[in-house]
Scaffold this motif. Structure first.
Motif, mmCIF file in Angstrom:
data_model
loop_
_atom_site.group_PDB
_atom_site.id
_atom_site.type_symbol
_atom_site.label_atom_id
_atom_site.label_comp_id
_atom_site.label_asym_id
_atom_site.label_seq_id
_atom_site.Cartn_x
_atom_site.Cartn_y
_atom_site.Cartn_z
ATOM 1 N N ALA A 78 0.822 -1.207 0.000
ATOM 2 C CA ALA A 78 0.000 0.000 0.000
ATOM 3 C C ALA A 78 0.858 1.260 0.000
ATOM 4 O O ALA A 78 1.964 1.281 0.540
ATOM 5 C CB ALA A 78 -0.921 0.006 1.221
ATOM 6 N N HIS A 79 0.312 2.305 -0.578
ATOM 7 C CA HIS A 79 1.016 3.586 -0.677
ATOM 8 C C HIS A 79 1.405 4.122 0.696
ATOM 9 O O HIS A 79 2.494 4.690 0.868
ATOM 10 C CB HIS A 79 0.126 4.600 -1.400
ATOM 11 N N ILE A 80 0.553 3.942 1.700
ATOM 12 C CA ILE A 80 0.852 4.479 3.028
ATOM 13 C C ILE A 80 2.078 3.804 3.632
ATOM 14 O O ILE A 80 2.717 4.353 4.531
ATOM 15 C CB ILE A 80 -0.346 4.382 3.984
ATOM 16 N N ILE A 81 2.416 2.607 3.147
ATOM 17 C CA ILE A 81 3.602 1.906 3.618
ATOM 18 C C ILE A 81 4.803 2.200 2.734
ATOM 19 O O ILE A 81 5.896 2.503 3.220
ATOM 20 C CB ILE A 81 3.356 0.382 3.652
ATOM 21 N N ALA A 82 4.590 2.120 1.419
ATOM 22 C CA ALA A 82 5.714 2.102 0.481
ATOM 23 C C ALA A 82 6.140 3.461 -0.043
ATOM 24 O O ALA A 82 7.282 3.629 -0.470
ATOM 25 C CB ALA A 82 5.372 1.192 -0.716
#
Length: 355
Positions: A97-101
Motif C-alpha cells: 500500500a502507498h501508506i507503507i511504500a
C-alpha cells in the motif's frame, strides 16, 4: 526498493511518449482557461468560492457530509490517519500500500502509528486475511484502529477492489470497532471501469479521497471526504502541517474542470492500456499482467533483456517508463494516444530482437 525512477541522462533525447505515470499529465488549454477565470478568495477562512464548490461537489459525489481540498493525496492519507488514530495505534493495510511504500514513513514519524502489512496477490488482501490479523483488545498489544485499502491497487497492477470484498471488509471492521479509510488515488479509474458510482464504491468507508493530479489531469490536489466532525478535525491537522492555502480556487478550478470533462475519458486510458498489454504479450519472452485500468506491468526477462536495460533502451528512443517492484510499469493517461501506444510496442519488439 519498490520504485526506481529512470536515470537522468542529459544526453537522452526529449521525452515524446511519457508512460512514467499519470502524474505526468499537463493541464489542457481549456483547463488552464478555467483556472485563469476562477473566482478566488482566502481558502483558509472558507472564503474561496471555487474551493468551496469543489469540496461540496466531491462530498456529494461520494455521499459524505463534508470534504476538504488538500495539496496532495499523500496529505489526504496522512491527515486522515492523524485524526483516526492516536500514537501507538495500529493500522492494517496491504504490504504494498502507498501508506507503507511511498509516503516516507509519515504515519510513523508524525503520528507514531505502526502499520501491519497484510499479504495477498495483486495488491489486495482478502476479508479472511483481514479477519485473521485482528486480535483481542488487551493491554499487551497496540489498539487496532484503522483498516485501509488503496483503490486501485497501484503496485498490484492497477487492480480494482471488488464491491463485495469492500463491503465485507467494512462489515468486519465495524464488528471489531475499526475505522475504515479508502486511499482513492485512482478511485475514479475504478468506478469508470466497473460502472459502480463513487457513492456506492465508498459506501461504508469513514473516509475516502479522490486524487485530481493523476488521470484527471489537474496540476495539483486531492479532496478528502468524510463526516463533518472528521473534516473539522482534518482541518486542524491541515493547519498544523502547513497545508492551508490562500487563493486556491485557481487550482480548484482545474479539479472542477476535470470532473466535468476528464472522468468519462478515463475509459480511453483503459483501452490504451489493454492495447499496450495485448501488443506486448505478442512479443516472445515478454510476460504481461492483464490490466484492469490504466497500469500495465510487464517483464522482458524471458526475452533475454533485464527490465532496467529495457527501460534505458526505451528512454534512448524518447519513451519513459518506471521500474517498480522488479517489473516495468507503463501508465496510460490523457497525454498518451493510441498511435503512441503502437509506437511503444514497436520499440519494445525492436529492442527484444536486438537482445
Amino acid at each position: 526498493m519498490l520504485y526506481t525512477p529512470p536515470p537522468i541522462d542529459p544526453k537522452a533525447p526529449p521525452v515524446r511518449i511519457n508512460l512514467l505515470s499519470d502524474t505526468q499529465t499537463k493541464p489542457t488549454a481549456a483547463m488552464r482557461d478555467a483556472m485563469a477565470r476562477a473566482e478566488v478568495g482566502d481558502e483558509q477562512v472558507g472564503d474561496d468560492p471555487t474551493v468551496n464548490a469543489l469540496c461540496e461537489r466531491v462530498a456529494a459525489l461520494m455521499g459524505k457530509e463534508a470534504a476538504v481540498y488538500m495539496p496532495s493525496g499523500t496529505m489526504c492519507n496522512v491527515t486522515a490517519t492523524l485524526v483516526h488514530c492516536r500514537p501507538g495505534d495500529e493500522i492494517l493495510a496491504h504490504e504494498t500500500a502507498h501508506i507503507i511504500a511511498r509516503e516516507g514513513g509519515a504515519h510513523a514519524a508524525i503520528g507514531g502509528f505502526q502499520v501491519t502489512q497484510l499479504k495477498g496477490p495483486d495488491g489486495q488482501f482478502t476479508p479472511e486475511t483481514f479477519r485473521k490479523a485482528l486480535h483481542p483488545r488487551t493491554r499487551y498489544q497496540p489498539p487496532q484502529t484503522v483498516v485501509s485499502v488503496e483503490q486501485t491497487a497501484n503496485i498490484g497492477g492497477g487492480t480494482i477492489w471488488k464491491k463485495a470484498v469492500l463491503d465485507e471488509i467494512v462489515a468486519i471492521a465495524k464488528q471489531h470497532g475499526l475505522v475504515t479509510h479508502m486511499d482513492g488515488a485512482r478511485l475514479l479509474n475504478a468506478t469508470v471501469a466497473s460502472g459502480i458510482s463513487p457513492r456506492d464504491m465508498t459506501a461504508g468507508w469513514d473516509s475516502a479521497w479522490i486524487d485530481f493530479s493523476k488521470g484527471l489531469g489537474a496540476p495539483i490536489g486531492g479532496v478528502l471526504a468524510g463526516s463533518r466532525a472528521f473534516i473539522d478535525a482534518v482541518w486542524q491537522w491541515k493547519q498544523r502541517l502547513g497545508g492551508s492555502m490562500r487563493q486556491a480556487g485557481i487550482c480548484a478550478a482545474a479539479c472542477i474542470y476535470a470532473l466535468d470533462h476528464h472522468v468519462d475519458r478515463l475509459a480511453d486510458d483503459h483501452a490504451n492500456a489493454r492495447a499496450l498489454a495485448r501488443g506486448l504479450s505478442q512479443i516472445p519472452g515478454v510476460e504481461v499482467q492483464e490490466p484492469e485500468t490504466n497500469l500495465v506491468f510487464f517483464k522482458p526477462d524471458g526475452a533475454g533483456i533485464a527490465g532496467d536495460k529495457m527501460v534505458a533502451a526505451l528512454r534512448q528512443r524518447g519513451v519513459t517508463l518506471a521500474m517498480m517492484d522488479g517489473r516495468i510499469r507503463a501508465c496510460t493517461h490523457l497525454d498518451v494516444n493510441a498511435a503512441q501506444i503502437e509506437e511503444t510496442i514497436g520499440y519494445v519488439r525492436e529492442i527484444v530482437r536486438g537482445a
